[in-house]
Design a protein around this motif. Sequence first.
Motif, PDB file in Angstrom:
ATOM      1  N   LEU A 104       0.620  -1.192   0.132  1.00 46.62           N
ATOM      2  CA  LEU A 104       0.371  -0.048  -0.626  1.00 46.62           C
ATOM      3  C   LEU A 104       0.975   1.200  -0.401  1.00 46.62           C
ATOM      4  N   VAL A 105       0.605   1.903   0.905  1.00 48.30           N
ATOM      5  CA  VAL A 105       0.949   3.500   0.795  1.00 48.30           C
ATOM      6  C   VAL A 105       2.766   3.783   1.485  1.00 48.30           C
ATOM      7  N   ALA A 106       3.442   2.482   2.086  1.00 50.33           N
ATOM      8  CA  ALA A 106       4.643   2.369   2.379  1.00 50.33           C
ATOM      9  C   ALA A 106       5.183   2.102   0.714  1.00 50.33           C
ATOM     10  N   ASN A 107       4.560   1.204   0.283  1.00 47.60           N
ATOM     11  CA  ASN A 107       5.345   0.889  -1.085  1.00 47.60           C
ATOM     12  C   ASN A 107       6.219   1.950  -2.124  1.00 47.60           C
ATOM     13  N   ALA A 108       4.966   3.759  -1.891  1.00 47.58           N
ATOM     14  CA  ALA A 108       4.965   4.573  -3.021  1.00 47.58           C
ATOM     15  C   ALA A 108       6.649   5.395  -2.238  1.00 47.58           C
ATOM     16  N   PHE A 109       6.477   5.361  -0.260  1.00 50.63           N
ATOM     17  CA  PHE A 109       6.953   6.473   0.535  1.00 50.63           C
ATOM     18  C   PHE A 109       8.636   5.983   0.277  1.00 50.63           C
ATOM     19  N   LEU A 110       8.812   4.506   0.629  1.00 51.97           N
ATOM     20  CA  LEU A 110      10.151   3.772   0.455  1.00 51.97           C
ATOM     21  C   LEU A 110      11.063   4.092  -1.135  1.00 51.97           C
ATOM     22  N   LYS A 111      10.166   3.809  -1.649  1.00 52.69           N
ATOM     23  CA  LYS A 111      10.634   4.013  -3.029  1.00 52.69           C
ATOM     24  C   LYS A 111      10.830   5.694  -3.292  1.00 52.69           C
ATOM     25  N   GLU A 112      10.504   6.280  -2.728  1.00 52.73           N
ATOM     26  CA  GLU A 112      10.794   7.777  -3.139  1.00 52.73           C
ATOM     27  C   GLU A 112      11.635   7.965  -2.339  1.00 52.73           C
ATOM     28  N   MET A 113      11.866   7.566  -1.012  1.00 55.00           N
ATOM     29  CA  MET A 113      12.725   7.283  -0.004  1.00 55.00           C
ATOM     30  C   MET A 113      13.984   7.241  -0.241  1.00 55.00           C
ATOM     31  N   GLY A 114      13.747   6.401  -1.423  1.00 51.05           N
ATOM     32  CA  GLY A 114      14.978   5.587  -1.566  1.00 51.05           C
ATOM     33  C   GLY A 114      15.915   6.867  -2.194  1.00 51.05           C
ATOM     34  N   LYS A 115      14.754   7.159  -3.529  1.00 51.99           N
ATOM     35  CA  LYS A 115      15.390   8.000  -3.920  1.00 51.99           C
ATOM     36  C   LYS A 115      16.116   9.425  -3.573  1.00 51.99           C
ATOM     37  N   ALA A 116      15.173   9.614  -2.532  1.00 50.65           N
ATOM     38  CA  ALA A 116      16.018  10.642  -1.706  1.00 50.65           C
ATOM     39  C   ALA A 116      17.451  10.590  -0.752  1.00 50.65           C
TER      40      ALA A 116
END
Length: 531
Positions: free
Chosen positions: A111-123
């Motif tokens: 769910l929401v954690a997937n998109a969050f972790l993906k963007e945090m990885g790029k950050a």
Amino acid sequence: SGPYGIWLMRDTRNLLLELGPHPFSFAIDLFGPLDVEHVSLGQWITLPGGERRPQSWRILARAGNVDITLSLSLVETYDDRSVTLRGSSATARLDYAADTLVVSKDNTADLVANAFLKEMGKAASHAREAVVNGFRQASSLNRKSPYGLSFRNTIRAFYRGLASGVPDERFSPRSALQVMQAIDASLEKIPAPPAPLPAPMRKPQPRVMVIGGTGFIGRNLTRSLVRKGIDVRVLSRGGPGPFADIAAHVETVGVSLRDEDGLARAMEGIDCVFNLARSMDKTWDAALENDVGTALRIARACRRAGVGRLIYTGTIASYDMSRPDRPITEDMPFGDLTSRNLYARSKAECEKRLRETDGLSLVIARPGIVVGDGGPLQHWGIGRWHGPGAVKLWGNGRNILPFVLADDVSDGLIAMMEHPQAIGESFNLTGEPMFTGHDYFEAIHRRAGAKLKVRGSSLAALWLADGGKYLLKRYGLQRKGTPRPSLADWKSRGHLSPFDNGKPKRLLGWQPETDREAFLRRAIDEAHLFW
């Protein structure tokens, strides 16, 4: 904004031959030889002289099972020099201009954690690259910029391979051959160029010479002279220049500005010489040799050839423009320029030495901030540019700037050639006081739809920062010729003093544009700033 006579611009093919080796080398180094399938050209523009060139290239190719797209763009947009790889489990983007690598990966969260972790990885990737690059440049006093390192590491790898007896494959003749074969295959797929313009039916009979005639003001001046029925000889190192459509009235000659004898021969039969040349120097000694020395050689050549009038183009930057309560006129002395920037100081020294030259019929022009068709968007007389989309104005950007249209500058220069009373005089060619820096960029947004990042600045803060750089260069890098920064010089960049343009109006009958709407139309709408 030119110059257009250089090899790069003489033929559409030359654009890819110049710009293609870098991206093609990336593709071939990663995946091997390319099979080029399609080439499309876009964003066509008409250059001065009538020839057309594409500003964008889209090349579709394949290397084995890998699809490759190469995109090249010369349009004035946000700078992006990158390679993006899309694989089965991640996407990697290398910005080789900034030396940053960012990887975007999938993850197993829900769910929401997937998109969050993906963007945090790029950050996290961005943060890592920012810290590494920032530390590297700070610790090296900016001597290890990505651009500089690319050359340094390339040369090191090349010679390391030679020394070890195992040459780096990236620099082998085989790799170079594969790159050029792919470029040649791409060139074979571009449309045939249009037929060249017919040869002129008459030979020009010039009585006027323009030195620097392929630059922004020089091109405008040359065309203005031709419109008045005056044939022109243009001194150019770049071949015929952007005058194919008026070749019956413009003669181009290639002479080195260091060759006084050649200059004198080129001036035979010439009544008036416009010297618009300038050099880009980093030390005062270099400015004396390249800028001042060249101006004096041109003056001596004029005298030897019996030229009736020399019109030298200086700059309003030589004035002390740090006081808003003191209008600038031609009668105002430059003052002590030892602590001024090299451009302002060098141009003032040229004026001084030329005035001291015996037997010279001299007129001096000092244009303001020149805008108009063929001029650059990134005008450094307005502010410090950080790419085409961001500018830091000199000062708060709320004072009126001495803008002037290129057409009006040409009219003023021609008037200096025609009026007998101009000899021995100087003229500040600044337009009517109408716009601040913020006004100008707000008009670009309103009329062209381009919203640039525009910020004011503290000139005192810029002076202090420059003082810090001076200390590092002078005592850290032991550069003894580094000029000491002055607050007056930084304030002068903000053009805080107003200009009085009454003298050229009174003596020459000069009439710069007075209508605000007409000025903006010519400065923005018709200027092709984003071509």
